[in-house]
Design an enzyme around this catalytic site. Structure first.
Site, PDB file in Angstrom:
ATOM      1  N   LYS A  10       0.851  -1.207   0.000  1.00  4.17           N
ATOM      2  CA  LYS A  10       0.000   0.000   0.000  1.00  4.17           C
ATOM      3  C   LYS A  10       0.874   1.241   0.000  1.00  4.17           C
ATOM      4  O   LYS A  10       2.036   1.216   0.425  1.00  4.17           O
ATOM      5  CB  LYS A  10      -0.952   0.018   1.198  1.00  4.17           C
ATOM      6  CG  LYS A  10      -0.296   0.101   2.582  1.00  4.17           C
ATOM      7  CD  LYS A  10       0.060   1.501   3.040  1.00  4.17           C
ATOM      8  CE  LYS A  10       0.816   1.468   4.366  1.00  4.17           C
ATOM      9  NZ  LYS A  10       1.518   2.723   4.681  1.00  4.17           N
ATOM     10  N   ASP A 136      -1.836  -1.488  10.652  1.00  3.58           N
ATOM     11  CA  ASP A 136      -2.149  -1.530   9.222  1.00  3.58           C
ATOM     12  C   ASP A 136      -2.877  -2.805   8.799  1.00  3.58           C
ATOM     13  O   ASP A 136      -3.369  -2.892   7.676  1.00  3.58           O
ATOM     14  CB  ASP A 136      -0.872  -1.396   8.378  1.00  3.58           C
ATOM     15  CG  ASP A 136      -0.393   0.044   8.266  1.00  3.58           C
ATOM     16  OD1 ASP A 136      -1.223   0.968   8.418  1.00  3.58           O
ATOM     17  OD2 ASP A 136       0.817   0.245   8.011  1.00  3.58           O
TER      18      ASP A 136
END
Length: 283
Positions: A10, A136
């Site tokens: 990401k 995350d």
């Protein structure tokens, strides 16, 4: 039986730090999106009650420090699974890079073992488990594009941004996330305009998106790793539409509307750093 899961990297289009909380964590506000650089996780059940990790990267720990190991152990302990698992990690995402590689591996392991062991857990249930591994991981359970708040665990999925090319550059020297947060000076933070980023994505406005990228941690991380500023400068010189550090660094990425522009940035940076990747945002 073998289950295969992809674990995409990401990037943070926006990352803001609002304040330090009473529990010691920092209140965050982020816009994240997946790119098509991904680890490959292969999972096989073992009859012995063991967690065995293999990896193509010799620097990745293969014991309880590994995020995929933590995910497997958490599922085993929570749901009293007496079988073991063999986890093979084909590593493509750089380690300790600000790209959520370890978190994505953990999320892929949770998703894969949910299927392999027929646990029938919802994404919401997997997210609650993921929170215990890392901030995350909840985002990585879903992937795609999301607006994240809290310490990163509160996820609201949103539309994908305008698709574009991404050049990722990881400097050789890494940065420890906790050291960045430990000495964070809130007076020095430059706060991105997250609302404008969300609006740009909603309206599929690439120009406004690149104008509103921002990372409040960049100044602090660049003190520890000066190559962050140097790479950003070179990216802009080579024609990138935007350049920004991802996460707490040290990886810097360039956004480019066209492939030709991205290729120019990629070629220009190849001589500057060993770890340079040319990828796309995921739809």
């Amino acid at each position: 039986m073998e289950i295969i899961e992809k674990a995409p990297a990401k990037i943070n289009l926006c990352l803001d730090v609002l304040h330090k909380r009473e529990d010691g964590y920092h209140e965050m506000e982020m816009v994240m999106t997946s790119v098509d650089l991904a680890d490959r996780i292969a999972l096989k059940t073992l009859e012995e009650d063991l967690i065995v990790i293999h990896s193509t990267n010799g620097f990745l720990p293969l014991d309880q420090r590994n995020h995929a190991y933590k995910a497997a152990k958490l599922l085993k302990d929570t749901y009293h699974i007496k079988k073991g698992v063999d986890i093979s990690i084909e590593k493509k995402i750089p380690i300790a890079a600000g790209l959520a590689g370890g978190s994505s591996d953990a999320a892929a392991t949770l998703r894969g073992l949910n299927r392999l062991w027929h646990l029938n857990l919802s994404n919401e249930e997997l997210v609650l488990l993921g929170e215990q591994i890392g901030s995350d991981v909840p985002y990585c359970i879903y992937g795609g594009t999301a607006y994240a708040t809290g310490r990163g665990e509160k996820i609201q999925q949103i539309d994908a941004p305008p698709q574009c090319w991404v050049v990722l550059v990881k400097p050789k020297k890494g940065i420890s996330t906790w050291t960045v947060f430990e000495n964070l000076s809130f007076e020095q933070l430059v706060h991105p305009e997250t609302e404008k980023m969300l609006l740009a994505i909603q309206e599929k406005d690439f120009l406004q998106m690149v104008c509103n990228t921002g990372n409040a941690l960049e100044t602090a991380s660049a003190i520890k790793q000066p190559d962050i500023k140097r790479i950003k400068k070179k990216m802009i010189q080579f024609g990138a539409d935007a350049a920004l550090m991802s996460g707490s660094g040290p990886t810097v990425y360039a956004l480019c509307k066209t492939y030709s522009k991205a290729q120019r940035v990629y070629n220009g940076l190849k001589g500057f750093c060993n770890e340079v990747y040319l990828v796309r945002t995921l739809k």
